[in-house]
Scaffold this motif. Structure first.
Motif, PDB file in Angstrom:
ATOM      1  N   ASN A 207       0.181   0.963  -6.734  1.00  0.00           N
ATOM      2  CA  ASN A 207       1.025   2.217  -6.924  1.00  0.00           C
ATOM      3  C   ASN A 207       2.467   1.859  -7.098  1.00  0.00           C
ATOM      4  OD1 ASN A 207      -1.018   4.288  -6.504  1.00  0.00           O
ATOM      5  ND2 ASN A 207      -1.134   3.379  -4.577  1.00  0.00           N
TER       6      ASN A 207
ATOM      7  N   GLY B 235      -3.328  -4.245  -3.000  1.00  0.00           N
ATOM      8  CA  GLY B 235      -3.920  -3.127  -2.291  1.00  0.00           C
ATOM      9  C   GLY B 235      -4.900  -2.473  -3.495  1.00  0.00           C
TER      10      GLY B 235
ATOM     11  N   ILE C  53      -4.244  -2.861   1.492  1.00  0.00           N
ATOM     12  CA  ILE C  53      -3.352  -2.178   1.042  1.00  0.00           C
ATOM     13  C   ILE C  53      -2.150  -3.294   0.497  1.00  0.00           C
ATOM     14  CG2 ILE C  53      -1.529  -0.367   1.577  1.00  0.00           C
ATOM     15  CD1 ILE C  53      -3.164   0.593   3.678  1.00  0.00           C
TER      16      ILE C  53
ATOM     17  N   ASP D  91       0.756  -2.490  -1.932  1.00  0.00           N
ATOM     18  CA  ASP D  91       0.599  -1.432  -2.559  1.00  0.00           C
ATOM     19  C   ASP D  91       1.166  -1.384  -4.121  1.00  0.00           C
ATOM     20  OD1 ASP D  91      -0.844   1.016  -3.177  1.00  0.00           O
ATOM     21  OD2 ASP D  91       0.641   2.233  -2.190  1.00  0.00           O
TER      22      ASP D  91
END
Ligand code: GBH
Length: 495
Positions: free
Chosen positions: A66, A29, A60, A63
């Motif tokens: 993150n 992402g 995304i 993800d």
């Protein structure tokens, strides 16, 4: 003594490497986060061209831009020695060139690498898993040989910034897929449809780009960094449909040469394409009215430069096809095609269990046959299996109880062990594709390969271990198959 197809109880070599894999576009992402440039998969998905199921995108994905710390925790749970991931070129060089270095992108992978090493997991890094910076596609992508130098510059910065800690490199993941699906049939980015011409041109450029990056590492970085570098190639095993028909036997061999030999013959043998491939494409081309072969030519200098640019054999494999000799009577007037060039028909034996992908049937003995074929064909290389796995589709009720996946891994890994112990094939590593459910290219989020389930409807993208993750963990801890192993529940179910 055991019969050859009986389950084989025993250990893998002590230094055998267990691994799992992902790729940048499929999990990260953060498609426009922290200075990343646009790549061809961003463009392909954002064009909503109908080639990706559900108009899905990797904007995304899991993800992991993150959530990467969780990914490291999952790898720790599994107990793998290696993690194979790829770097997004446009996260490092937003416009593809070294004109601009995106330090935030550099830091992302640097932090991941540090966390892996702290967890005693070796990073196994793929430079190119299909996400070319869009600016470079605008110059023609892999049809343009200037990509060789751009790829080299990108490889250099990766070696410079990560090579102190990364000791295992792959230049390309599956140039076959890039060439055929990207430039041949056009099902993948950049979506070019040129099944008999651009397909070969793209393959040609990637072989040269691989060789250049290999030499750069060899000449400039190896002495101080002491790592290894190679390429990972994909093929299915090609089994003659009728083993007593010599034409089918020859067709099976021809298909292996066209699929993995296309790239491996030059790199692992003599710097050039397989003879049978050169003959086939040339005679087809002439019959189609071209005055030369559609397959580009390596000069003698190219051949000397390409030959031997490997430190091990990277292999991605999933399935087997039955192959028949077949010559299309309209070959001379049809659109020229890499597929037609092979004079064959491929199919599956109806008894082979299905999966979530139409192209993937579970054929465990195929991996053993393929490993033996590679041993014989390429002079007994060290083989790193860099991908192997199986998918399901929409199987919500059994998402976590994935017994068919356990069955697949159990049988495939057992055949890898047989290749090592009974056939003396030098297999050094096994990698499960994939660590987690992710963006499955043209199949979007409808098809799942993960050892971990990822809830794509939850913005946090939580991950949950499936039964296959628990089984793989146990398998790794045992380093093989123990007769009285209690933890690994084997269910012979199929999807
Ligand atoms: C791998 O390729 C990829 O490296 C990985 O990113 C991906 O997630 C994984 O497969 C699962 O798909 O549809 O008849 O044209 C595997 C090799 C070769 C498998 C091409 C699919 C398409 C056959 N791939 N093949 S077809």
């Amino acid at each position: 003594t055991q019969s050859d197809d009986e389950f084989y109880y025993g250990d893998f070599p002590e230094d055998f490497i267990w691994s799992s894999a992902t790729s940048s576009y499929q999990i990260e992402g953060g498609w426009n986060a922290s200075g990343k440039g646009v790549n061809i998969w961003d463009t392909f998905c954002h064009s909503y061209n109908g080639k990706v199921e559900g108009n899905a995108t990797g904007d995304i994905a899991c993800d992991s831009f993150n959530n990467w710390r969780q990914d490291v925790e999952m790898l720790k749970f599994l107990g793998v020695q290696f993690y194979r991931f790829s770097i997004s070129w446009a996260r490092i060089f937003p416009d593809g060139t070294n004109a601009t270095i995106n330090e935030a992108g550099i830091k992302y992978y640097s932090d991941l690498i540090d966390a892996l090493i702290a967890a005693n997991i070796k990073p196994f890094v793929t430079l190119y898993h299909w996400d070319l910076p869009q600016t470079l596609q605008d110059f023609g992508g892999w049809e343009n040989e200037t990509m060789i130098e751009y790829f080299n510059q990108y490889a250099i910065i990766c070696f410079q910034r990560y090579g102190d800690r990364v000791k295992h490199w792959l230049t390309f993941n599956e140039p076959w897929v890039v060439a055929w699906q990207g430039y041949g049939e056009g099902s993948f980015a950049p979506g070019i449809v040129s099944p008999g011409v651009a397909v070969y041109k793209a393959g040609h450029t990637m072989i040269k780009a691989h060789a250049k990056a290999y030499h750069t590492y060899n000449d400039t970085f190896r002495a101080s960094q002491k790592g290894v570098i190679s390429i990972t190639l994909n093929t299915d095993f090609k089994s003659p449909k009728n083993t007593s028909n010599p034409l089918d036997v020859a067709a099976g061999e021809r298909c292996l040469q066209f699929s993995i030999g296309w790239f491996a013959h030059a790199i692992f043998k003599n710097g050039d394409y397989p003879e049978i491939m050169k003959e086939q494409v040339r005679s087809k081309s002439l019959a189609q009215g071209y005055n030369a072969s559609r397959l580009p030519v390596f000069t003698e200098a190219d051949q000397a430069y390409i030959k031997g640019t490997h430190d091990f054999f990277g292999l991605n494999t999933y399935t087997t096809q039955a192959v028949e000799h077949y010559v299309d009577p309209n070959s001379a007037t049809n659109t020229p095609s890499y597929m037609d060039d092979q004079d064959r028909k491929e199919s599956f034996d109806p008894s082979w269990p299905t999966s979530g992908a139409s192209w993937l049937r579970m054929v465990p003995w195929g991996i053993r046959r393929l490993l033996n074929w590679l041993k014989n064909e390429y002079n007994d290389p060290e083989i790193f299996i860099t991908e192997n796995g199986i998918s399901d589709r929409n199987a919500t009720s059994v998402l976590l109880q994935d017994s068919w996946r356990v069955n697949f891994y159990n049988q495939y890994i057992n055949n890898v062990l047989k290749a090592i112990r009974k056939d003396n094939v030098n297999v050094r590593a096994y990698t499960a594709w994939s660590l987690m459910d992710n963006f499955e290219w043209g199949r979007g989020y409808e098809e799942h390969y993960g050892l971990y389930y990822v809830d794509m409807s939850d913005p946090k993208r939580p991950r949950t271990a499936k039964d296959s993750a628990k089984w793989y963990k146990k398998m790794i801890a045992d380093n093989g198959f123990k007769k009285n192993s209690s933890g690994a529940k084997i269910n012979t179910g199929t999807l």
